[in-house]
Design an enzyme around this catalytic site. Sequence first.
Site, mmCIF file in Angstrom:
data_model
loop_
_atom_site.group_PDB
_atom_site.id
_atom_site.type_symbol
_atom_site.label_atom_id
_atom_site.label_comp_id
_atom_site.label_asym_id
_atom_site.label_seq_id
_atom_site.Cartn_x
_atom_site.Cartn_y
_atom_site.Cartn_z
ATOM 1 N N GLY A 155 0.850 -1.197 0.000
ATOM 2 C CA GLY A 155 0.000 0.000 0.000
ATOM 3 C C GLY A 155 0.882 1.242 0.000
ATOM 4 O O GLY A 155 2.040 1.200 -0.401
ATOM 5 N N SER A 238 4.586 -2.144 11.061
ATOM 6 C CA SER A 238 3.137 -2.214 10.836
ATOM 7 C C SER A 238 2.410 -2.458 12.158
ATOM 8 O O SER A 238 2.057 -1.510 12.859
ATOM 9 C CB SER A 238 2.811 -3.292 9.795
ATOM 10 O OG SER A 238 3.222 -4.577 10.231
ATOM 11 N N ARG A 239 2.220 -3.700 12.519
ATOM 12 C CA ARG A 239 1.609 -4.043 13.799
ATOM 13 C C ARG A 239 2.361 -5.247 14.380
ATOM 14 O O ARG A 239 2.694 -6.193 13.662
ATOM 15 C CB ARG A 239 0.138 -4.409 13.621
ATOM 16 C CG ARG A 239 -0.767 -3.206 13.423
ATOM 17 C CD ARG A 239 -0.855 -2.362 14.705
ATOM 18 N NE ARG A 239 -1.768 -1.249 14.585
ATOM 19 C CZ ARG A 239 -1.403 0.026 14.378
ATOM 20 N NH1 ARG A 239 -0.137 0.343 14.243
ATOM 21 N NH2 ARG A 239 -2.308 0.979 14.324
ATOM 22 N N GLU A 268 2.325 -4.597 23.222
ATOM 23 C CA GLU A 268 2.900 -3.303 23.626
ATOM 24 C C GLU A 268 2.313 -2.802 24.928
ATOM 25 O O GLU A 268 1.113 -2.972 25.143
ATOM 26 C CB GLU A 268 2.626 -2.262 22.519
ATOM 27 C CG GLU A 268 3.566 -2.417 21.363
ATOM 28 C CD GLU A 268 3.300 -1.409 20.254
ATOM 29 O OE1 GLU A 268 2.908 -0.268 20.549
ATOM 30 O OE2 GLU A 268 3.496 -1.786 19.098
ATOM 31 N N HIS A 286 7.481 2.377 18.913
ATOM 32 C CA HIS A 286 6.283 2.731 18.134
ATOM 33 C C HIS A 286 6.278 4.227 17.795
ATOM 34 O O HIS A 286 5.345 4.951 18.183
ATOM 35 C CB HIS A 286 5.010 2.325 18.882
ATOM 36 C CG HIS A 286 3.824 2.154 17.960
ATOM 37 N ND1 HIS A 286 2.805 1.269 18.186
ATOM 38 C CD2 HIS A 286 3.500 2.788 16.794
ATOM 39 C CE1 HIS A 286 1.914 1.359 17.219
ATOM 40 N NE2 HIS A 286 2.312 2.277 16.348
#
Length: 338
Positions: A155, A238-239, A268, A286
């Site tokens: 993306g 990303s995650r 997290e 992050h």
Amino acid sequence: MVDILCTLALPDPFPARVFEAATLRVLGHLPTHDELCAELRTHPVDVLCPQFGDRIDGAVLDAASPRLRSVCVYGVGYDNVDVVAATERGVSVGNTPGVLTDATADLTFALLLAAARRIVAGDMTMRSGEFPGWTPDYLLGLELRGSLLGIVGFGRIGQAVARRALAFGMRIGAYDSVGVRVPDDLATRVRVFDDLQSLLAESDVVSLHTPLTESTYHLIDERALRRMKPTSVLVNSSRGPVIDEVALVRALREGWIAACGLDVYEDEPRMAPGLAACRTAVLAPHIGSATVTTRAAMAELTAANALAALAGELPPHCVNPEVRSLSPGQQQSRDQRS
Ligand code: DGY
């Protein structure tokens, strides 16, 4: 007056933008799930602006019902919101796409460079006085020129990382479970992989840019890590749960891969046991979108989303536009409540 609840204070220009149209309540801390439900029952609001760490599920939406119109997420990822449950309750969900692409791509590249060139291990040896002096084989890393960067999730952010990598002379591979769409400027520069396993096996660097969904949870598990080259570098901005972090610690310790650069973690703000001790891991807290400019742009979009919702419209960046198809009865009772 209408009400917006932010769990944490959003930066300028958010407060000024919403000031005219709404009263703003800021909790100032991340509430527990129960606390958030109790808060919403006691102080009903029209718009909720949660953070990445706030889980917005059916129970929270029910606690906020019937007044809540919209959940406006301060971020592009919205995996913390149960969008199906929101849609069922006629609640729109907004996010902040586009404005954090460059900041996140920059941070991804910082992690990539730091992991490939062993900057953290080098920093540690300098600070601890362990640096023995220049030798031909000290802290050798990966040469980027000519290396294959495998991008998982092609993306906006994946493409922005590809553009940066081209400037470093890297070759680009891309895989996306929904199909890779290569923009014109990258048309001749990207090799599209139809299956993830081949991309993992061939890449020198793998960078993850996929949303967290049921199908991407632990996409990079033990099997995937064992497919990668022992000289390879894994980067994730990303995650966290896209990687099985316990398996990653084993991969680093046992040399299935050479290094990793992480900005996100499975649980997290905690990390899997052993990860902090891995000198081949570069660990960022992050901060993918953490520039002053980007955070302000995210605040601007969050305000635009919230103001639209307060005006009875869909947020301009709405991830569940199908919420518009509320039955007239539902819409009427919603309008009567407000
Ligand atoms: C994002 O925008 O998705 C950031 O990771 C914060 O949630």
